[in-house]
Design an enzyme around this catalytic site. Structure first.
Site, mmCIF file in Angstrom:
data_model
loop_
_atom_site.group_PDB
_atom_site.id
_atom_site.type_symbol
_atom_site.label_atom_id
_atom_site.label_comp_id
_atom_site.label_asym_id
_atom_site.label_seq_id
_atom_site.Cartn_x
_atom_site.Cartn_y
_atom_site.Cartn_z
ATOM 1 N N ASP A 195 -8.348 4.049 1.303
ATOM 2 C CA ASP A 195 -6.996 4.350 2.019
ATOM 3 C C ASP A 195 -7.656 4.885 3.526
ATOM 4 O OD1 ASP A 195 -4.825 5.423 3.559
ATOM 5 O OD2 ASP A 195 -4.110 6.377 1.784
ATOM 6 N N CYS A 201 0.811 -1.303 -0.016
ATOM 7 C CA CYS A 201 0.002 0.020 0.273
ATOM 8 C C CYS A 201 0.966 1.138 -0.087
ATOM 9 C CB CYS A 201 -1.156 -0.077 1.146
ATOM 10 S SG CYS A 201 -0.099 -0.043 2.821
ATOM 11 N N ASN A 251 2.553 1.570 4.041
ATOM 12 C CA ASN A 251 2.775 0.275 4.856
ATOM 13 C C ASN A 251 2.659 0.337 6.299
ATOM 14 O OD1 ASN A 251 5.739 -2.033 5.226
ATOM 15 N ND2 ASN A 251 3.561 -2.447 4.949
HETATM 16 P P1 4NP Z 1 -1.690 2.938 3.924
HETATM 17 O O1 4NP Z 1 -2.148 4.189 4.659
HETATM 18 O O2 4NP Z 1 -1.302 3.354 2.640
HETATM 19 O O3 4NP Z 1 -2.865 2.077 4.138
HETATM 20 O O4 4NP Z 1 -0.647 2.540 5.051
HETATM 21 C C1 4NP Z 1 -1.462 5.390 4.666
HETATM 22 C C2 4NP Z 1 -0.520 5.669 5.428
HETATM 23 C C3 4NP Z 1 0.343 6.968 5.532
HETATM 24 C C4 4NP Z 1 0.120 7.787 4.536
HETATM 25 C C5 4NP Z 1 -0.916 7.670 3.712
HETATM 26 C C6 4NP Z 1 -1.580 6.347 3.655
HETATM 27 N N1 4NP Z 1 0.909 9.070 4.751
HETATM 28 O O5 4NP Z 1 0.439 9.961 3.793
HETATM 29 O O6 4NP Z 1 1.501 9.137 5.401
#
Ligand code: 4NP
Length: 159
Positions: free
Chosen positions: A129, A12, A15
């Site tokens: 997300d 993803c 992570n």
């Molecule tokens: P993930 O969610 O891709 O499901 O782990 C996210 C975690 C952090 C961020 C974006 C999506 N970020 O922009 O830091």
């Protein structure tokens, strides 16, 4: 003779939410079915922003409520992952585009899959997300990933 393991990587953006949960759910299913000698499961992120961090606290709390203990520490996808892993699952279309741009060869690109293809019962185009949303988003991701991992393992075991 020892057969080689099927190696699966979930990816993803950060992570810290979706892919470490997918890794945990899939690993739990594999353990419950006594299939640990057949599979190797890991997860990684497109970003290195959260490298070394535990999964998002909200994700760990919601997962824990459903019986999952996420222990993975965030790490970015590496070019070498495309050699090591047999199947690389992205959660959304941007993940798929990013993975396609990291892959170096056609053989590596052919390993990229959409995890949403295994949980179409939710009628959504992507595994959303949950990072910038509320509790419902985290619960939905757990529901979707439970279905996707169950269907994925069923398909792999039926081959
Ligand atoms: P993930 O969610 O891709 O499901 O782990 C996210 C975690 C952090 C961020 C974006 C999506 N970020 O922009 O830091």
């Amino acid at each position: 003779m020892q057969q080689s393991k099927t190696k699966i990587l979930f990816v993803c953006l950060g992570n810290i939410c979706r892919s470490p949960l997918a890794e945990t759910i899939m690993s739990d299913l594999i353990e419950k079915k006594n299939l640990t000698d057949k599979y190797e499961i890991d997860s990684a992120g497109i970003l290195d922003y959260h490298e070394g961090e535990k999964a998002d606290y909200r994700m760990r709390c919601h997962a824990s409520f459903r019986g999952y203990d996420i222990t993975h520490l965030s790490r970015p996808v590496q070019k070498s992952d495309f050699d090591k892993f047999d199947l690389i699952f992205g959660m959304d279309e941007q993940n798929i585009r990013d993975l396609q741009s990291i892959a170096q060869t056609d053989e590596q690109r052919q390993k990229i899959r959409r995890l949403i293809d295994y949980c179409d019962t939710f009628g959504r185009p992507t595994i959303p997300d949950p990072y910038y949303g509320g509790d419902d988003g985290f619960r939905l991701v757990i529901d979707m990933l439970e279905v996707a991992c169950k269907n994925l393992l069923q398909e792999l075991e039926s081959k």
